[in-house]
Write an enzyme that holds these catalytic residues in place. Structure first.
Site, PDB file in Angstrom:
ATOM      1  CB  VAL A  47     -23.823  -0.445 -32.896  1.00 40.18           C
ATOM      2  CG1 VAL A  47     -24.105   0.392 -31.651  1.00 40.18           C
ATOM      3  CG2 VAL A  47     -24.329   0.275 -34.145  1.00 40.18           C
ATOM      4  CB  CYS A  48     -21.683  -4.917 -30.574  1.00 40.69           C
ATOM      5  SG  CYS A  48     -23.374  -5.391 -30.968  1.00 40.69           S
ATOM      6  N   PRO A  49     -19.060  -3.131 -30.819  1.00 43.38           N
ATOM      7  CG  PRO A  49     -17.654  -3.165 -32.678  1.00 43.38           C
ATOM      8  CD  PRO A  49     -19.023  -3.545 -32.218  1.00 43.38           C
ATOM      9  CG  LEU A 100     -19.398  -4.555 -25.970  1.00 44.30           C
ATOM     10  CD1 LEU A 100     -19.117  -5.944 -26.537  1.00 44.30           C
ATOM     11  CD2 LEU A 100     -20.172  -4.643 -24.678  1.00 44.30           C
TER      12      LEU A 100
END
Length: 187
Positions: free
Chosen positions: A46-48, A51
């Site tokens: 999920v993080c990329p 970001l």
């Protein structure tokens, strides 16, 4: 205890920013609007997406005088490796702060102690270093840069217009409210 309207706690760290390792401290977040976005870890799922979404809207944030800081408990070296190997992360032009000791993550009360990782926490900080928005949620739920942008615009509007507040779904140019006895029970 809520972090709203509290001053950010002191910290010193190293960030990966524009191809370099640079020092970043709590003092760098003062004198302008800042958004600090905590995420669990580099090289995840999920993080990329989050970001990358922030990177796609970065110019709009900058036009409002806002700097974005991404923070995870990874090192600045890991941030560079991720930036060098991911097309999505390669778009990032804002500082990616390494917090391997967890100091910053604990300062903002988003540390998952048993995992050594951060929750998904978003903080909007005014030029005086006070937290004006705090959103923390489960790591399985991704954030939306457009909604964050709207919240930043509302925080800036309220700061610049004492006595006015922004109602739900407010966007720049729409009507605000001036709380008063005349409005009680009429909204």
């Amino acid at each position: 205890m809520s972090l709203i309207n509290t001053e950010i706690k002191p910290f010193n760290a190293t960030a990966y920013h524009n191809g370099k390792f640079v020092p970043v401290s709590s003092e760098d977040l003062k004198g302008k609007w800042s958004v600090v976005v905590f995420y669990p870890a580099d090289f995840t799922f999920v993080c990329p997406t989050e970001l990358g979404d922030l990177a796609d809207h970065y110019d709009t944030f900058k036009s409002l005088g806002v700097e974005i800081y991404a923070v995870s408990t990874d090192t600045h070296f890991t941030h560079k490796a991720w930036h060098d190997t991911s097309d999505t992360i390669a778009k990032i032009r804002y500082p990616m702060i390494g917090d391997p000791t967890g100091t910053i993550t604990r300062n903002f009360d988003v540390m998952i102690e048993e995992e050594g990782l951060a929750l998904r926490g978003t903080f909007v900080i005014d030029p005086e270093g006070q937290i004006k928005l705090c959103e923390i949620h489960d790591n399985g739920i991704g954030r939306d840069a457009k909604e964050l942008l709207r919240k930043v615009q509302a925080a800036q509007y309220v700061a610049n217009h004492p006595g006015e507040v922004c109602p739900a779904k407010w966007t720049p140019g729409e009507a605000t409210l001036a709380p008063s006895l005349d409005l009680v029970g009429k909204i």
